[in-house]
Write an enzyme that holds these catalytic residues in place. Sequence first.
Site, PDB file in Angstrom:
ATOM      1  N   ASP A   1      -2.147   5.697  -5.236  1.00  0.00           N
ATOM      2  CA  ASP A   1      -2.388   4.885  -4.054  1.00  0.00           C
ATOM      3  C   ASP A   1      -2.750   3.442  -4.392  1.00  0.00           C
ATOM      4  OD1 ASP A   1      -4.628   5.250  -1.148  1.00  0.00           O
ATOM      5  OD2 ASP A   1      -3.008   3.842  -1.644  1.00  0.00           O
TER       6      ASP A   1
ATOM      7  N   ASP B   1       0.814  -1.215   0.000  1.00  0.00           N
ATOM      8  CA  ASP B   1       0.000   0.000   0.000  1.00  0.00           C
ATOM      9  C   ASP B   1       0.851   1.270   0.000  1.00  0.00           C
ATOM     10  OD1 ASP B   1      -2.199   1.422   2.569  1.00  0.00           O
ATOM     11  OD2 ASP B   1      -1.856   1.973   0.472  1.00  0.00           O
TER      12      ASP B   1
HETATM   13  C1  LIG Z   1      -5.036  -1.501   2.024  1.00  0.00           C
HETATM   14  C2  LIG Z   1      -5.308  -0.501   3.128  1.00  0.00           C
HETATM   15  C3  LIG Z   1      -5.789   0.770   2.538  1.00  0.00           C
HETATM   16  N1  LIG Z   1      -4.849   1.679   2.148  1.00  0.00           N
HETATM   17  C4  LIG Z   1      -5.223   2.852   1.612  1.00  0.00           C
HETATM   18  N2  LIG Z   1      -4.256   3.732   1.233  1.00  0.00           N
HETATM   19  N3  LIG Z   1      -6.522   3.187   1.434  1.00  0.00           N
HETATM   20  C5  LIG Z   1      -7.481   2.292   1.774  1.00  0.00           C
HETATM   21  N4  LIG Z   1      -8.763   2.638   1.574  1.00  0.00           N
HETATM   22  C6  LIG Z   1      -7.144   1.035   2.356  1.00  0.00           C
HETATM   23  C7  LIG Z   1      -8.159   0.049   2.683  1.00  0.00           C
HETATM   24  C8  LIG Z   1      -8.635  -0.182   3.986  1.00  0.00           C
HETATM   25  C9  LIG Z   1      -9.602  -1.156   4.208  1.00  0.00           C
HETATM   26  C10 LIG Z   1     -10.108  -1.935   3.140  1.00  0.00           C
HETATM   27  C11 LIG Z   1      -9.606  -1.711   1.825  1.00  0.00           C
HETATM   28  C12 LIG Z   1      -8.632  -0.721   1.615  1.00  0.00           C
HETATM   29  N5  LIG Z   1     -10.058  -2.447   0.744  1.00  0.00           N
HETATM   30  C13 LIG Z   1      -9.594  -2.223  -0.632  1.00  0.00           C
HETATM   31  C14 LIG Z   1      -8.314  -3.009  -0.903  1.00  0.00           C
HETATM   32  C15 LIG Z   1      -7.619  -2.411  -2.144  1.00  0.00           C
HETATM   33  O1  LIG Z   1      -6.639  -3.309  -2.639  1.00  0.00           O
HETATM   34  C16 LIG Z   1      -5.778  -2.717  -3.631  1.00  0.00           C
HETATM   35  C17 LIG Z   1     -11.156  -3.413   0.906  1.00  0.00           C
HETATM   36  C18 LIG Z   1     -12.519  -2.779   0.663  1.00  0.00           C
HETATM   37  C19 LIG Z   1     -13.571  -3.604   0.338  1.00  0.00           C
HETATM   38  C20 LIG Z   1     -14.845  -3.057   0.132  1.00  0.00           C
HETATM   39  C21 LIG Z   1     -15.020  -1.662   0.236  1.00  0.00           C
HETATM   40  C22 LIG Z   1     -13.935  -0.826   0.541  1.00  0.00           C
HETATM   41  C23 LIG Z   1     -12.669  -1.392   0.759  1.00  0.00           C
HETATM   42  C24 LIG Z   1     -11.130  -4.051   2.304  1.00  0.00           C
HETATM   43  C25 LIG Z   1     -11.166  -2.983   3.392  1.00  0.00           C
END
Ligand SMILES: CCc1nc(N)nc(N)c1-c1ccc2c(c1)N(CCCOC)[C@H](c1ccccc1)CC2
Length: 338
Positions: A224, A38
């Site tokens: 990102d 990330d």
């Molecule tokens: C990777 C950590 C992170 N880092 C940054 N910079 N931004 C964000 N938004 C995240 C983040 C946090 C939580 C989750 C996430 C992403 N998810 C997306 C993966 C993306 O993989 C590339 C999944 C998801 C599923 C359903 C709806 C929303 C999100 C699981 C939950």
Amino acid sequence: DDTSNGTVPTPLTNYLDTQYFGEINIGSPAQKFNVVFDTGSANLWVPSQSCSPFSTACFTHNRYDASVSQTYVENGTGFSIQYASGNVRGFLSEDVVVVGGIPVVQVFAEATSLSAMPFIFAKFDGVLGMGYPSVAIDGITPVFDRIMSQHVLKEEVFSIYYSRDPKHLPGGELVLGGTDPNYYTGTFNYVETRETGKWDVIMKGVSVGSRMMFCAEGCTAVIDTGSSYITGPASSVSLLMKTIGAQQDQSGYKVDCDTVLSLPSVTFHLGGQEYSLTHEDYILWQSQMEGDVCTVTFRGLDVPPPIGPIWILGANFIARYYTEFDRRNNRIGFATAM
Ligand SMILES: CCc1nc(N)nc(N)c1-c1ccc2c(c1)N(CCCOC)[C@H](c1ccccc1)CC2
């Protein structure tokens, strides 16, 4: 994990074009975890064996068990991190972390509580932040910085390929130390990072079709790899959606699937280049029981000043443009993905 030529590939899994993650090992004997690499954060965390059984999101994922690792070193400092979509709390520990076959002694967080929304949807266990040390919580040296200081990499860069079709294997690839020509064509065009310390750049505008509609006076774009979608200021995205005839519902923006072929391209002006996304890149076409659903992979997100307002270019952008993150020269390179 051939580090002889100084570049180290890690295959990634692509879950529904919205989540991309790869495997790392922590501890001795090795405990395996799936993590998102990330660029929007700079800390490593994985769920903890000691997480509360009430934390569903923790309980349904692989958990790190310090008590069985011979290389575990206790730390115990509190930890908390906030993403655009969810937050994580826990405590710090230290152990040997292996990424692409390269071992580093790493301070990381054992997560004891994960916000159920949306971590219950996470197909990955944890997050390995590839951001700069300046954004690392608790001043922890990030994994990639520890790897750079071992001088095993050919170049102080890492690259990300995200596939655009879950059936296409591998679902993606992280390369430490270089790029993988199997996954891009043509040459790289580079953009300087806006301020060393974040993977963000100055964007010179956003066009819909041939019309420059947003950010004409310049704005910030974060590249990102941890975000699934493209986000922009809510007012801009809502005007963009109106322009393409998208309707908002509780899970985002949808368009009528038979209008998809006539949708305009959306172009991001970065450095001297224009990076266009067509409907192929920004529409998620899902055939469901009640018929086809066409989701627009843009979201409105207002990030408060001083960081915001910003645009976040996430997985759907990176899937189209193979991306090299260059720590040596504080710049980001884009090439057309295969
Ligand atoms: C990777 C950590 C992170 N880092 C940054 N910079 N931004 C964000 N938004 C995240 C983040 C946090 C939580 C989750 C996430 C992403 N998810 C997306 C993966 C993306 O993989 C590339 C999944 C998801 C599923 C359903 C709806 C929303 C999100 C699981 C939950």
